[in-house]
Structure formats: structure tokens, C-alpha cells
Design a protein around this motif. Sequence first.
Motif, PDB file in Angstrom:
ATOM      1  N   SER A 214      56.048 -50.718 -41.685  1.00  0.00           N
ATOM      2  CA  SER A 214      57.289 -50.838 -42.464  1.00  0.00           C
ATOM      3  C   SER A 214      58.331 -49.789 -42.069  1.00  0.00           C
ATOM      4  N   GLU A 215      58.027 -48.970 -41.072  1.00  0.00           N
ATOM      5  CA  GLU A 215      59.001 -48.048 -40.467  1.00  0.00           C
ATOM      6  C   GLU A 215      59.631 -47.098 -41.479  1.00  0.00           C
ATOM      7  N   GLY A 216      58.854 -46.656 -42.445  1.00  0.00           N
ATOM      8  CA  GLY A 216      59.353 -45.684 -43.407  1.00  0.00           C
ATOM      9  C   GLY A 216      60.406 -46.207 -44.355  1.00  0.00           C
ATOM     10  N   THR A 217      60.507 -47.515 -44.512  1.00  0.00           N
ATOM     11  CA  THR A 217      61.503 -48.090 -45.418  1.00  0.00           C
ATOM     12  C   THR A 217      60.958 -48.309 -46.824  1.00  0.00           C
ATOM     13  N   LEU A 218      59.635 -48.295 -46.985  1.00  0.00           N
ATOM     14  CA  LEU A 218      59.017 -48.529 -48.289  1.00  0.00           C
ATOM     15  C   LEU A 218      58.423 -47.259 -48.877  1.00  0.00           C
ATOM     16  N   ALA A 219      57.746 -46.486 -48.039  1.00  0.00           N
ATOM     17  CA  ALA A 219      57.044 -45.299 -48.502  1.00  0.00           C
ATOM     18  C   ALA A 219      56.849 -44.345 -47.334  1.00  0.00           C
ATOM     19  N   ILE A 220      56.578 -43.085 -47.667  1.00  0.00           N
ATOM     20  CA  ILE A 220      56.297 -42.061 -46.665  1.00  0.00           C
ATOM     21  C   ILE A 220      54.800 -41.787 -46.676  1.00  0.00           C
ATOM     22  N   ILE A 221      54.149 -42.016 -45.561  1.00  0.00           N
ATOM     23  CA  ILE A 221      52.703 -41.812 -45.449  1.00  0.00           C
ATOM     24  C   ILE A 221      52.408 -40.314 -45.358  1.00  0.00           C
ATOM     25  N   THR A 222      51.498 -39.829 -46.216  1.00  0.00           N
ATOM     26  CA  THR A 222      51.131 -38.416 -46.187  1.00  0.00           C
ATOM     27  C   THR A 222      49.671 -38.185 -45.799  1.00  0.00           C
ATOM     28  N   GLU A 223      48.847 -39.235 -45.875  1.00  0.00           N
ATOM     29  CA  GLU A 223      47.461 -39.168 -45.421  1.00  0.00           C
ATOM     30  C   GLU A 223      47.069 -40.544 -44.907  1.00  0.00           C
ATOM     31  N   ALA A 224      46.157 -40.569 -43.939  1.00  0.00           N
ATOM     32  CA  ALA A 224      45.651 -41.840 -43.434  1.00  0.00           C
ATOM     33  C   ALA A 224      44.161 -41.720 -43.173  1.00  0.00           C
ATOM     34  N   THR A 225      43.414 -42.703 -43.640  1.00  0.00           N
ATOM     35  CA  THR A 225      41.984 -42.783 -43.373  1.00  0.00           C
ATOM     36  C   THR A 225      41.783 -43.792 -42.253  1.00  0.00           C
ATOM     37  N   LEU A 226      41.416 -43.292 -41.085  1.00  0.00           N
ATOM     38  CA  LEU A 226      41.347 -44.110 -39.876  1.00  0.00           C
ATOM     39  C   LEU A 226      39.918 -44.578 -39.623  1.00  0.00           C
ATOM     40  N   LYS A 227      39.777 -45.857 -39.339  1.00  0.00           N
ATOM     41  CA  LYS A 227      38.462 -46.433 -39.041  1.00  0.00           C
ATOM     42  C   LYS A 227      38.120 -46.174 -37.574  1.00  0.00           C
ATOM     43  N   LEU A 228      36.983 -45.565 -37.325  1.00  0.00           N
ATOM     44  CA  LEU A 228      36.596 -45.177 -35.975  1.00  0.00           C
ATOM     45  C   LEU A 228      35.626 -46.190 -35.361  1.00  0.00           C
ATOM     46  N   THR A 229      35.637 -46.244 -34.040  1.00  0.00           N
ATOM     47  CA  THR A 229      34.785 -47.153 -33.282  1.00  0.00           C
ATOM     48  C   THR A 229      33.937 -46.335 -32.307  1.00  0.00           C
ATOM     49  N   PRO A 230      32.640 -46.636 -32.175  1.00  0.00           N
ATOM     50  CA  PRO A 230      31.814 -45.903 -31.213  1.00  0.00           C
ATOM     51  C   PRO A 230      32.335 -46.080 -29.785  1.00  0.00           C
ATOM     52  N   LEU A 231      32.296 -44.997 -29.025  1.00  0.00           N
ATOM     53  CA  LEU A 231      32.709 -45.077 -27.625  1.00  0.00           C
ATOM     54  C   LEU A 231      31.757 -45.992 -26.862  1.00  0.00           C
TER      55      LEU A 231
END
Length: 476
Positions: A214-231
Motif C-alpha cells: 500500500s506504499e505507506g498510504t494506509l499505515a506505517i509499518i513498525t514491525e514485521a514478522t517474516l516467514k523464513l524458508t530453509p536454505l
Amino acid sequence: MSNKSSPSLNTSTEQAPLPASFLAALADIFTAAELLTAPADCWTYGYDNSRRHVLPQAVAFATSHEQVVATVLACNQFNIPLTARGRGTGTTGATVPLQGGLVLSLERMNQVLEFSPDNRYIRVQPGITNQQVQDIVKAHGFFWPPDPTSAAFCSIGGNLAYNSAGPKAVKYGTPRENTLGLRAVTGAGKDLRVGVFTSKGVVGYDLTRLIIGSEGTLAIITEATLKLTPLPEATKTLRAVYQDVFAAAKAVAAIMAQPVVPCALEFIDGNAINMIRQYSTCDLPENAGAILMIEVDGQREGLDSAAQKVADSAKNDGLLDIRVAQTREEVQALWQTRKALSPALRKVAPKKINEDVVVPVTEIPTLIAGLDELSKQYQLPIINFGHAGNGNIHVNLLLNPDDPEQSARAHQCLDEVFSLVLKLNGTLSGEHGVGLEKRDFVDRELDANSLELMRAIKRQFDPKGILNAGKMLPLG
């Protein structure tokens, strides 16, 4: 043909001075080292990688979620335009502060808040770079699949704001598919926690995916929980050379129709090959009309067989040569072609127009043929490359924007490029976003009812319209 053109470069705006009471409120939120108000100090934060610039009236450097909340509330109270910014690597003008006001830089919010390898997630602040995340999780046998070219410089917050992906999206998906949850602050200053910490969850509406992109038009992200994938245990790299783009596109469709999904499937057209040949020592056949760079990953056992299946599917009557790298040095040599492209483009046209469009993979030949016709019609070189596996082609119009006549032709050509893409059931952006560059073309792709609903969502998140105003959606 539409008369719409790209919004003009804006280097200055007439702004009323910021109220002293607002500046006093900022001084209560930030230390002196976290707040800039002198025009010379603020100048750098008025542009991104789009060449557009508008001078902000103040710049604040947040280091905590609480500061972001307080800043948004202050901007609401005094009705001050607010533009959130990562590291400014975007190419569409999405972080240019059109109305001046305050730029809120998140680059100092660069901490890892939690890392849970057993649960395959990492929780981070938005200012940490993509590469920093990759380096941290790699030591534990993981990676985060989104890998834009600017990974060493771009921030995770920027990746999420644009839904920026990169080559691995063909197999692993975009940030939307690789983010479990967010903490964010709406345009009204409300604290949101959306998403989950688990691999499954269907409670409520999916606000995580709504905010991402949403390119910062709705909200400002302050934390993100990222889903990781095994190498993966190993990778195999192939380079296939074709006599023309039609043969290469036919191969792309065949590759994507068989069970072994490549982790990268990159396309380079004949114009790009000819330019690379002038500026590098890459080993390329003289009659090469297109190249596919292909990478396959997975378990070491059986990978040779998987790579062979991909190689077999890549073969057709237009194939001139296909190579499978056997050593690290051979892998580097095969990728040299792709790596030589950006430096060559910078030498030829440092101020080129670069648009990332997407079409169904079966329409890639028609798109390239149409672009060649537009190149002749408007007398402008057009170089094409990109992520062929999902039809995401980067269209580069080479021009001197300081030449008014050539610049006018380029924007007329771009107008027709977008028309061609939509005619082929494509979309105007795959990963660069909309920002300002494509804002005035969006109503060609989205119908009036959809736009009305999106504007209503914007009002719900941001009632006073202070967040990144004038971006993404057409004005009106």
C-alpha cells in the motif's frame, strides 16, 4: 491514445511554514539529533531513485513504535502531511513528499526484535536491510525469499511497502506470501497488530496483505514478522540462448508447465544482448536473439535430474545453445551476462525510464514484438529484461530527459506501452509499485467501483488524508 503523461518533476513547492506549536510537539517526541528542520539538512530526504524531488519542511528519525504513534497523532492534530520513508531506493516517487510537511525516516529502526528458528520466523523493525536479514538467518540455515536487486541497500519496510520481490518470486512468492504479521500505525494514529505467528490462520480480514503493497498510504509499518524458508542444499544454474524472443518465450511456457519449478528464470532480449556485447567480454553467440538464465534449487540428491528436466523443457527449434554450470566459477561466468546489463544501461542512458510490467507468460512474445514496433515508431531504443517465469518484464526506454522533444516522445511511447500491456491482460506493475510514475494510469486497469472502494478504505485508515497523499490512486 490517452493524453495522460507522467507527472512533472517538482523540485520546490510553496509551503506555509510549519506551526511553531507543531515543531514544539516534535521536539517533545524526538531528540535534537533525531530532528532536522534546516532546508539544507532536509534536502536529501526529498527524493528517491525516481529523480523526483520535493523539499520536506522537516525530517524526523524514529527509533521506536511509540515515537511513530506520537508523530502520527501530532500530524493529525496540526493537519501536517506525513511521508514515511525507508532508504529511498524506490523508483516510482512513492517517498517523495509531494506536499512538503514531515518526512518520517524509519532507517534507524533497524533492530531484530525476535528470532525463532524453530518456528521459522524473524520479527524485525522496518529499517533493517534485506541483506542484513539474509545474513542473520543464513547462519541458522534459512533465507527470506524476497530478494530485490537492491537487497544490500533497501529496507524490509520498503520491501513490504512496495511488495518488492525479485527473481525468486517465481518459486517462492512475494513479500505477501512470506510475511506472517505486522505491527503498524494507521493514518489516524491507531496501533494495529495484524496477522499471525503461525503458518496457518484465518481469523478476521487479511489486513496484513492489504497493508503490504500500500506504499505507506494506509499505515506505517513498525514491525514485521517474516516467514523464513530453509536454505536449499544445492543449486544448478543454466543459460539458454535462443535465436529470437518467440523461441525463448515458448521455452518459458514449457519450463513453467513441468513439475520442477525453477527458483529463478530471467529473460534478456536481443537489444539488451547487443548492448551487453558492447560493454563487456561476455561469451555470447553473434546471432543471439534472447537469453534465459535459469536456476534450480533443492536437495543435492536428484538435483542433476531436476536440472536436466528443466533443460529438456527449454529445448525447441529456436535454441542455439544451453549450458549447465558445473563449478562455482562457471556459475559466475554464466551470470556475468545478467550482471553486465545494469552497468551497460547506466553508461548508455543514466536517466532512462524503467517500468516493470507483467503479462501472462504466453504473451511475452507479443509484448516484445509490440515494444519493438513502438521503439521504431518513437525512435527510442527500448531494452527489455526481467523475471520471465512470472511474466514480469522490465521495459527500459533510453532517452535524454533534458531534451524536451525526446522526453515528450518517450512519455507518449510509455502511454502506449501501458495500453499494450493491459490489452494483453497484464498489469502495470509487478514489484516497483505505483507511486507517482504510474498513478495517472491506474484507472485504465482498475474499474470505477474498485477505485471507489479503495478510496473508502484509504479514508477509513487515514481520515484526514495525511499519509503519503497524492500517491497510488488517481486524483479525483
